[in-house]
Design a protein around this motif. Structure first.
Motif, PDB file in Angstrom:
ATOM      1  N   PRO A   5      10.537   1.632   3.623  1.00 48.56           N
ATOM      2  CA  PRO A   5      11.477   1.298   4.106  1.00 48.56           C
ATOM      3  C   PRO A   5      11.288   0.098   4.423  1.00 48.56           C
ATOM      4  CG  PRO A   5      11.693   3.371   4.323  1.00 48.56           C
ATOM      5  CD  PRO A   5      10.251   3.399   3.438  1.00 48.56           C
ATOM      6  N   GLY A   6      10.550   0.013   5.982  1.00 46.79           N
ATOM      7  CA  GLY A   6      10.331  -0.848   6.464  1.00 46.79           C
ATOM      8  C   GLY A   6      10.677  -0.633   7.791  1.00 46.79           C
ATOM      9  N   GLY A  63       1.153   9.656  -5.353  1.00 42.52           N
ATOM     10  CA  GLY A  63       1.290  11.458  -4.503  1.00 42.52           C
ATOM     11  C   GLY A  63       2.745  11.418  -6.061  1.00 42.52           C
ATOM     12  N   VAL A  64       3.427  11.346  -6.625  1.00 45.61           N
ATOM     13  CA  VAL A  64       4.157  11.276  -7.781  1.00 45.61           C
ATOM     14  C   VAL A  64       3.287  11.737  -8.866  1.00 45.61           C
ATOM     15  CG1 VAL A  64       6.430  11.117  -9.597  1.00 45.61           C
ATOM     16  CG2 VAL A  64       6.269  10.324  -6.931  1.00 45.61           C
ATOM     17  N   LEU A  65       2.725  11.047  -9.378  1.00 50.66           N
ATOM     18  CA  LEU A  65       1.861  11.336  -9.974  1.00 50.66           C
ATOM     19  C   LEU A  65       0.772  12.232  -9.842  1.00 50.66           C
ATOM     20  CD1 LEU A  65       0.180   8.230 -11.241  1.00 50.66           C
ATOM     21  CD2 LEU A  65       1.643   9.044 -12.615  1.00 50.66           C
ATOM     22  N   ILE A  66       0.187  12.877  -8.916  1.00 48.14           N
ATOM     23  CA  ILE A  66      -0.444  14.235  -8.071  1.00 48.14           C
ATOM     24  C   ILE A  66       0.540  15.087  -8.492  1.00 48.14           C
ATOM     25  CG2 ILE A  66      -1.666  15.535  -6.420  1.00 48.14           C
ATOM     26  CD1 ILE A  66      -2.579  12.637  -5.674  1.00 48.14           C
ATOM     27  N   LEU A  67       1.839  15.303  -8.136  1.00 49.25           N
ATOM     28  CA  LEU A  67       2.540  15.864  -8.188  1.00 49.25           C
ATOM     29  C   LEU A  67       3.082  16.136  -9.783  1.00 49.25           C
ATOM     30  CD1 LEU A  67       5.568  15.110  -4.852  1.00 49.25           C
ATOM     31  CD2 LEU A  67       3.517  17.046  -5.542  1.00 49.25           C
ATOM     32  N   TRP A  95       4.272  10.402   3.608  1.00 43.76           N
ATOM     33  CA  TRP A  95       3.577   8.758   4.158  1.00 43.76           C
ATOM     34  C   TRP A  95       5.036   7.382   3.303  1.00 43.76           C
ATOM     35  CZ3 TRP A  95       0.495   4.752   3.082  1.00 43.76           C
ATOM     36  CH2 TRP A  95      -0.058   4.150   3.177  1.00 43.76           C
ATOM     37  N   ALA A  96       4.399   7.708   1.857  1.00 43.98           N
ATOM     38  CA  ALA A  96       5.161   6.650   1.404  1.00 43.98           C
ATOM     39  C   ALA A  96       6.697   5.887   1.812  1.00 43.98           C
ATOM     40  CB  ALA A  96       5.200   7.216   0.087  1.00 43.98           C
ATOM     41  N   LEU A 116       0.801  -0.942   0.058  1.00 47.05           N
ATOM     42  CA  LEU A 116       0.158  -0.119   0.115  1.00 47.05           C
ATOM     43  C   LEU A 116       0.919   1.531   0.035  1.00 47.05           C
ATOM     44  CD1 LEU A 116      -2.987   1.324   0.452  1.00 47.05           C
ATOM     45  CD2 LEU A 116      -2.459   1.422   2.904  1.00 47.05           C
ATOM     46  N   GLY A 117       1.574   1.233   0.717  1.00 46.01           N
ATOM     47  CA  GLY A 117       2.581   1.960   0.576  1.00 46.01           C
ATOM     48  C   GLY A 117       3.391   2.974  -0.620  1.00 46.01           C
ATOM     49  N   PHE A 118       3.712   1.359  -1.529  1.00 47.73           N
ATOM     50  CA  PHE A 118       4.607   1.692  -2.426  1.00 47.73           C
ATOM     51  C   PHE A 118       3.340   2.524  -3.286  1.00 47.73           C
ATOM     52  CE2 PHE A 118       5.499   0.853  -6.637  1.00 47.73           C
ATOM     53  CZ  PHE A 118       7.008   0.720  -6.636  1.00 47.73           C
TER      54      PHE A 118
END
Length: 106
Positions: A62-63, A11-15, A56-57, A3-5
């Motif tokens: 990273p874990g 988020g990158v697409l929104i930016l 958030w991602a 989910l995080g990825f």
């Protein structure tokens, strides 16, 4: 792909979309011969949402965080790494330092 990825990619697409919208807005202002004072409110909100998604991602993808305490059992070196052949303690850098010292003495 967790989910995080997925949230990070969104988020990158929104930016990216916010950047594209700002470029379109500036070109529209050039056509209308008005001065650019800043992006519109919807683009600013889009930037904030994209930033929050990326942050958030970055914190979740990273874990698990590992301990950095020196006395932790996880940080103990039990054996040397298997590539001991590539550990270099004597190198040519020592020759350069003596030449520099000779140049400074003159």
């Amino acid at each position: 792909m967790g989910l995080g990825f997925t949230v990070g990619v969104i988020g990158v697409l929104i930016l990216g979309h916010a950047a594209y919208s700002t470029i379109q807005y500036r070109s529209l202002l050039k056509i209308m011969e008005e001065e650019f004072s800043g992006p519109p409110l919807d683009v600013v909100l889009e930037l904030l949402v994209g930033l929050l998604c990326c942050m958030w991602a970055a914190l979740t993808v990273p874990g698990k965080f590992l301990s950095v305490h020196p006395h932790s059992d996880e940080n103990r070196v039990v054996s040397l790494p298997e590539n001991v052949d590539f550990m270099i303690f004597n190198h040519r850098g020592r020759a350069f330092s003596s030449e520099i010292d000779l140049k400074l003495k003159h």
